[in-house]
Motif scaffolding. Structure first.
Motif, PDB file in Angstrom:
ATOM      1  N   PRO A  10       0.740  -1.224  -0.165  1.00  0.00           N
ATOM      2  CA  PRO A  10      -0.006   0.075   0.090  1.00  0.00           C
ATOM      3  C   PRO A  10       0.841   1.266   0.103  1.00  0.00           C
ATOM      4  O   PRO A  10       1.777   1.530   0.795  1.00  0.00           O
ATOM      5  N   GLY A  11       0.658   2.104  -0.657  1.00  0.00           N
ATOM      6  CA  GLY A  11       1.303   3.450  -0.880  1.00  0.00           C
ATOM      7  C   GLY A  11       2.483   3.575  -1.674  1.00  0.00           C
ATOM      8  O   GLY A  11       3.107   4.504  -1.838  1.00  0.00           O
ATOM      9  N   ALA A  12       2.768   2.188  -2.380  1.00  0.00           N
ATOM     10  CA  ALA A  12       4.090   2.151  -2.866  1.00  0.00           C
ATOM     11  C   ALA A  12       4.063   2.852  -4.337  1.00  0.00           C
ATOM     12  O   ALA A  12       5.327   3.517  -4.525  1.00  0.00           O
ATOM     13  N   MET A  16       7.216   5.795  -5.159  1.00  0.00           N
ATOM     14  CA  MET A  16       7.852   5.483  -6.253  1.00  0.00           C
ATOM     15  C   MET A  16       7.896   6.812  -7.037  1.00  0.00           C
ATOM     16  O   MET A  16       8.753   7.262  -7.412  1.00  0.00           O
ATOM     17  N   LEU A  17       6.729   7.466  -7.133  1.00  0.00           N
ATOM     18  CA  LEU A  17       6.418   8.681  -7.941  1.00  0.00           C
ATOM     19  C   LEU A  17       7.394   9.730  -7.251  1.00  0.00           C
ATOM     20  O   LEU A  17       8.209  10.425  -7.737  1.00  0.00           O
ATOM     21  N   GLU A  45      -7.552   4.626 -10.043  1.00  0.00           N
ATOM     22  CA  GLU A  45      -7.020   5.323 -11.268  1.00  0.00           C
ATOM     23  C   GLU A  45      -5.998   6.398 -10.928  1.00  0.00           C
ATOM     24  O   GLU A  45      -5.230   6.544 -11.873  1.00  0.00           O
ATOM     25  N   ASP A  46      -5.892   6.948  -9.949  1.00  0.00           N
ATOM     26  CA  ASP A  46      -4.552   7.594  -9.515  1.00  0.00           C
ATOM     27  C   ASP A  46      -3.492   7.065  -9.546  1.00  0.00           C
ATOM     28  O   ASP A  46      -2.398   7.602  -9.894  1.00  0.00           O
ATOM     29  N   GLU A  47      -3.286   5.835  -9.011  1.00  0.00           N
ATOM     30  CA  GLU A  47      -2.198   4.902  -9.037  1.00  0.00           C
ATOM     31  C   GLU A  47      -1.748   4.618 -10.621  1.00  0.00           C
ATOM     32  O   GLU A  47      -0.404   4.790 -10.724  1.00  0.00           O
ATOM     33  N   ARG A  48      -2.719   4.226 -11.485  1.00  0.00           N
ATOM     34  CA  ARG A  48      -2.412   4.091 -12.768  1.00  0.00           C
ATOM     35  C   ARG A  48      -1.860   5.317 -13.570  1.00  0.00           C
ATOM     36  O   ARG A  48      -1.159   5.350 -14.342  1.00  0.00           O
ATOM     37  N   ARG A  49      -2.515   6.279 -13.279  1.00  0.00           N
ATOM     38  CA  ARG A  49      -1.929   7.716 -13.706  1.00  0.00           C
ATOM     39  C   ARG A  49      -0.497   8.009 -13.266  1.00  0.00           C
ATOM     40  O   ARG A  49       0.398   8.375 -14.120  1.00  0.00           O
TER      41      ARG A  49
END
Length: 69
Positions: A10-12, A16-17, A45-49
């Motif tokens: 979670p939160g990875a 990374m970003l 969706e935010d993680e995919r972006r």
């Protein structure tokens, strides 16, 4: 041959970003994280972006891919 069970922490993706944005480097650990994210069917969706943003930065040459862990 069955695929190993790969789980994203979670939160990875957000971590990374931030790390890639600050350092300008995509480490081996980051690449494994991106692999896990790409296999995660429940990614928001935010993680995919964020994943796409990292990959675009690498593609444009703004981020170096390193062998560092």
């Amino acid at each position: 041959m069955p695929c190993p069970n790969i789980t994203l922490l979670p939160g990875a993706v957000a971590e990374m970003l931030v790390s890639v944005s600050i350092s300008g480097k995509l480490t081996l650990g980051d690449r494994y994280g991106l692999m896990a994210a790409s296999l995660d069917e429940h990614l928001s969706e935010d993680e995919r972006r964020a994943v796409n943003r990292i990959l675009r930065s690498v593609n444009r040459g703004k981020v170096d891919v390193t062998k560092e862990i």
